[in-house]
Write an enzyme that holds these catalytic residues in place. Sequence first.
Site, short mmCIF file in Angstrom:
data_model
loop_
_atom_site.label_atom_id
_atom_site.label_comp_id
_atom_site.label_asym_id
_atom_site.label_seq_id
_atom_site.Cartn_x
_atom_site.Cartn_y
_atom_site.Cartn_z
N ARG A 39 5.65 -0.26 -7.70
CA ARG A 39 5.93 0.80 -7.34
C ARG A 39 7.03 0.14 -6.16
O ARG A 39 7.40 0.98 -5.24
CB ARG A 39 5.87 1.81 -6.85
CG ARG A 39 5.23 2.81 -7.61
CD ARG A 39 3.85 3.95 -7.48
NE ARG A 39 4.50 5.13 -6.56
CZ ARG A 39 4.13 4.98 -5.32
NH1 ARG A 39 2.90 5.11 -4.49
NH2 ARG A 39 4.50 6.07 -4.54
N HIS A 78 4.98 -8.24 -4.75
CA HIS A 78 2.90 -8.69 -4.44
C HIS A 78 3.34 -9.89 -4.63
O HIS A 78 2.83 -10.49 -5.71
CB HIS A 78 1.55 -7.34 -5.05
CG HIS A 78 2.06 -6.69 -4.30
ND1 HIS A 78 1.05 -6.15 -3.52
CD2 HIS A 78 2.93 -5.45 -4.18
CE1 HIS A 78 1.28 -5.11 -3.19
NE2 HIS A 78 2.33 -4.35 -3.97
N GLU A 110 0.14 -12.20 -3.52
CA GLU A 110 -1.09 -11.76 -2.88
C GLU A 110 -1.84 -11.83 -4.25
O GLU A 110 -3.32 -12.23 -4.29
CB GLU A 110 -1.55 -11.37 -0.95
CG GLU A 110 -2.13 -9.61 -1.89
CD GLU A 110 -0.39 -9.12 -2.52
OE1 GLU A 110 0.97 -9.60 -1.63
OE2 GLU A 110 -0.21 -8.18 -2.33
N GLY A 156 0.99 -1.42 -0.15
CA GLY A 156 0.39 -0.46 -0.07
C GLY A 156 1.13 1.09 -0.26
O GLY A 156 1.79 1.82 -0.37
N GLU A 157 0.57 1.84 0.99
CA GLU A 157 1.38 3.49 1.07
C GLU A 157 2.03 3.75 2.20
O GLU A 157 1.22 3.98 3.35
CB GLU A 157 0.62 4.91 0.32
CG GLU A 157 1.36 6.28 0.55
CD GLU A 157 2.43 6.06 -0.79
OE1 GLU A 157 1.67 4.78 -2.11
OE2 GLU A 157 3.09 6.33 -1.25
N SER A 158 3.60 3.55 2.21
CA SER A 158 3.55 3.07 3.91
C SER A 158 3.82 4.94 4.94
O SER A 158 3.35 4.22 6.12
CB SER A 158 5.37 2.85 3.44
OG SER A 158 5.84 4.07 2.45
N CYS A 160 6.16 -5.60 0.33
CA CYS A 160 6.23 -4.07 -0.02
C CYS A 160 6.45 -3.37 1.14
O CYS A 160 6.86 -2.60 1.57
CB CYS A 160 5.17 -3.92 -0.90
SG CYS A 160 4.85 -5.15 -2.03
N1 GLN Z 1 5.17 2.55 -2.93
C1 GLN Z 1 4.77 2.22 -1.67
C2 GLN Z 1 5.47 2.81 -0.51
O1 GLN Z 1 6.39 3.63 -0.42
C3 GLN Z 1 5.15 0.75 -1.98
C4 GLN Z 1 4.41 0.01 -3.06
C5 GLN Z 1 3.18 -1.61 -2.65
O2 GLN Z 1 3.08 -1.51 -1.39
N2 GLN Z 1 3.30 -1.82 -3.55
O3 GLN Z 1 4.51 3.05 0.16
#
Ligand code: GLN
Length: 195
Positions: free
Chosen positions: A135, A170, A172, A47-49, A80
Amino acid sequence: MMKIGVLSLQGDFAEHISAIEKNGKTAIQVRTIAELKQCDFLIMPGGESTTIGKLLKSTGLDIEIQNRFRTGDLKIWGTCAGAILCALEVVTDNPVNHLSLADYTIVRNAYGNQLDSFEVSLEVANIKTECAFIRAPQITRLGQGFEVLATYNDNVIFAKKGNLIVSTCHTELYQNKEFYGCLLEGQFFGNFSNL
Ligand code: GLN
């Protein structure tokens, strides 16, 4: 009885839960300390850390995860964004409220932006699985004691140390029954057959 939780604050937690359910197991959606208390194994999804880190702080889950992990009471798979959050050192333009659970360095968005995302077929600890790098971050340094479970182009993409697995792609998304079966039934984390 061992129970699996999936951190469900943001990101693709639903895909992890559905992969777990395809193996005939159940997973607890974790958004609160009370929900975390019911789990022995926590999946921290992609997700978005930055966002997940803020939500971990506002819910108090950050301290609870740190305490339980440090006392050996919680197993974790950080994938991720989840792997970014577990790292001791995060290379990033924007600050991330990371948990410093283990000694490794991870670089956010290391393969470029969304358009540079890609898929590959790999073996992780002898199990074939598709992997999507979205990403994705890159692990640039692993501290002592890590076992490398998979690499891609010389980059470590799956590693394990004690009660922690970290991965940068990923898996999943593919709902791979065999992969989740091995993960859940003990190849990585001992015996989960009581779930
Ligand atoms: N780019 C996202 C981040 O920095 C991580 C991407 C992902 O979880 N696939 O949080």
